[in-house]
Design an enzyme around this catalytic site. Structure first.
Site, short mmCIF file in Angstrom:
data_model
loop_
_atom_site.label_atom_id
_atom_site.label_comp_id
_atom_site.label_asym_id
_atom_site.label_seq_id
_atom_site.Cartn_x
_atom_site.Cartn_y
_atom_site.Cartn_z
N LYS A 95 0.85 -1.20 0.00
CA LYS A 95 0.00 0.00 0.00
C LYS A 95 0.88 1.24 0.00
CE LYS A 95 -3.86 2.10 2.59
NZ LYS A 95 -4.80 1.93 3.71
N SER B 76 -9.82 2.52 2.91
CA SER B 76 -8.90 3.17 1.99
C SER B 76 -8.02 2.18 1.22
CB SER B 76 -8.00 4.13 2.78
OG SER B 76 -7.17 3.42 3.70
N SER C 254 -10.40 0.23 7.30
CA SER C 254 -9.84 0.30 5.95
C SER C 254 -9.10 -0.95 5.47
CB SER C 254 -8.90 1.51 5.85
OG SER C 254 -9.64 2.70 5.85
#
Length: 497
Positions: free
Chosen positions: A78, A163, A187
């Site tokens: 990420k 997210s 998330s």
């Protein structure tokens, strides 16, 4: 042998060790999938050379008999984790072009364990969002499509959750076997639920936050996302551990979660929070939740009702605390030290600050900074921030009392299946409600996991959430495994990209 990109982390690890294929073959297969899936916009930066270099080292290590825990396994990272020499943006214009000279603790642990990096995954800007529509680099698109039987339209692009939407989309589309995520208010869990994969947020402090771009420091926690529970256990073992550079890091030994996996729930009690049976609960979500209860009962667990009376205040408390911490954390992005600098002609220092922050932050980030600055301001601090922290304490106390009656808690992960991109962008409150089931565990700092439970009437994945006591990730993983084995979830997105 099945296609290499269909293999799980455990299958890649074990097959590589057995000599069934080389690490380079695995890396090349995933690199090819990444290159062919631009339509998903899951990656901000692709790093095929990093994956190949790690694979080359893994092949040498196998010949030398010096294999590491993740030798031969390429993963996605990420783009909130700082990676030395590789652009790290938090999906923002503010940090576009920022190349760290250091490595985050979590990513360093994974590279030390032998993993390779396929690229940096897209996300909601500064991890603020529930649909991956706030990224400066464009929306991430879920590989899933609705079944068109009900006339809603099977081709509408769907949100992969947020997210960590780049992570969830990439895993579901077989662009990587596993990825890192971060969970502030759901998330990891919500995007996992939206795309039919698994993901675990460990106890706050299990994984170091050092080198992860901060959103809300008392809530942010790194965790793994993968296709199944075993892979999450393998990844978490190699991400967790004490870090003296992080003052919130837990100084505790890392358990052998994979070795401890067991789907036998005999003697265990599973709590069902009565407050989560809200009026108007989506019928598909309720159906899958009831199925999860039946599966855990079949695994030997006793089902008990528990009460979390303050959970109804979790969402408003979260959306005071998280923006307040974001307002403080994002004050460092001022155009002076690093990142974007906007310097209009004739501008003074204040003008530069204003121009830089106006250009560097997206609308959702600005909204949360404004909310956070307001609730921290003189005259409102006690009325909002202090009260929210008191609510947080009450929520943590509710969980502590519930765990006196049960070993884990079972609940839905999200209030619905994935929605179409654009459906909720005009209504921030509707977007925030996506986190209603995920936020309480985040406020309490507890380990929580989402595993696929079934499909909605539209043919989209639905997740089941398991919440455990602090430090007891094993109980969460074991309950997840019991559900996974009984749910038999094998559905995958049909390739359209």
């Amino acid at each position: 042998m099945s296609d290499l990109t269909d293999l799980t982390v455990a299958q890649i690890r074990d097959g590589f060790r057995a000599g069934d294929f080389s690490a380079r073959e695995v890396a090349e297969a995933f690199n090819a999938n990444v290159a062919a899936a631009k339509a998903l916009n899951a990656f901000i930066v692709e790093t095929p050379e990093h994956a190949l270099a790690a694979a080359g080292q893994a092949d040498k290590d196998r010949a030398a008999g010096t294999l590491k825990p993740l030798s031969g396994v390429p993963i996605g990272m990420k783009d909130l984790f700082c990676t030395q020499g590789v652009q790290t943006t938090a999906a923002s214009h503010m940090l576009e072009g920022f190349t760290p000279t250091y490595e985050s603790t979590v990513s360093a642990k994974l590279w030390d364990a032998g993993a390779g990096m396929l690229g940096k995954l897209n996300l909601d800007q500064f991890a603020m969002g529930s649909s991956n529509e706030t990224s400066y680099f464009g929306n991430v698109i879920s590989p899933w499509r609705r079944a068109d039987a009900n006339g809603l339209g099977g081709n509408a692009p769907l949100a992969p959750g947020g997210s960590s939407g780049g992570s969830s989309s990439a895993i579901a589309a077989r662009l990587c076997p596993a990825a890192t995520g971060t969970d502030t208010g759901g998330s990891i869990r919500q995007p996992a639920a939206f795309t039919g994969i698994s993901g675990i947020k460990p106890t706050y402090g299990r994984c170091s936050r050092w080198g992860i771009i901060a959103f809300a420091s008392s809530l942010d926690q790194a965790g793994p996302m993968a296709r199944d529970v075993r892979d999450c256990a393998i990844m978490l073992e190699n991400m967790a551990g004490f870090d003296p550079k992080d003052s919130t890091s837990l100084d505790m030994a890392v358990p052998q979660w994979e070795a401890g996996l067991s789907a036998d729930m005999k003697g265990k009690k599973v709590g069902i929070p009565k407050e989560y049976r809200v009026e108007g609960l989506d019928a598909d979500v309720a159906r899958v939740w009831d199925a999860g209860i039946a599966w855990l009962k079949d695994a030997g667990a006793e089902i008990v009702e528990v009460s979390l009376p303050h959970s109804k205040y979790a969402l408003p408390a979260y959306y005071i605390i998280a923006p307040a911490e974001a307002s403080s954390n994002l004050a460092r992005y001022d155009g002076v030290r690093y990142g974007l600098r906007e310097l209009p002609e004739g501008a003074n220092l204040q003008d530069m600050y204003a121009a830089t922050r106006a250009a560097g932050f997206g609308a959702e980030v600005k909204r949360r900074i404004i909310i956070g600055t307001y609730v921290l301001s003189a005259g409102f601090y006690d009325a909002y921030y202090t009260q929210a922290q008191k609510v947080r304490t009450l929520i943590a106390r509710d969980f502590a009392q519930a765990f006196e009656q049960c070993d884990v808690i079972l609940a839905p992960t999200a209030p619905s299946a994935a929605f179409a991109l654009g459906d909720k962008t005009a209504d921030p409150l509707a977007m925030y409600l996506n986190d209603v089931f995920a936020v309480p565990a985040s406020l309490a700092g507890l380990p929580a996991m989402s595993v696929p439970g079934g499909l909605s009437k539209d043919g989209l994945p639905l997740g089941l959430q398991i919440i455990g006591p602090a430090f007891d990730e094993q109980a969460v993983l074991n309950a997840g495994l019991a559900i996974e084995e009984r749910a038999g979830f094998t559905a995958r997105a049909e390739k359209w990209w």
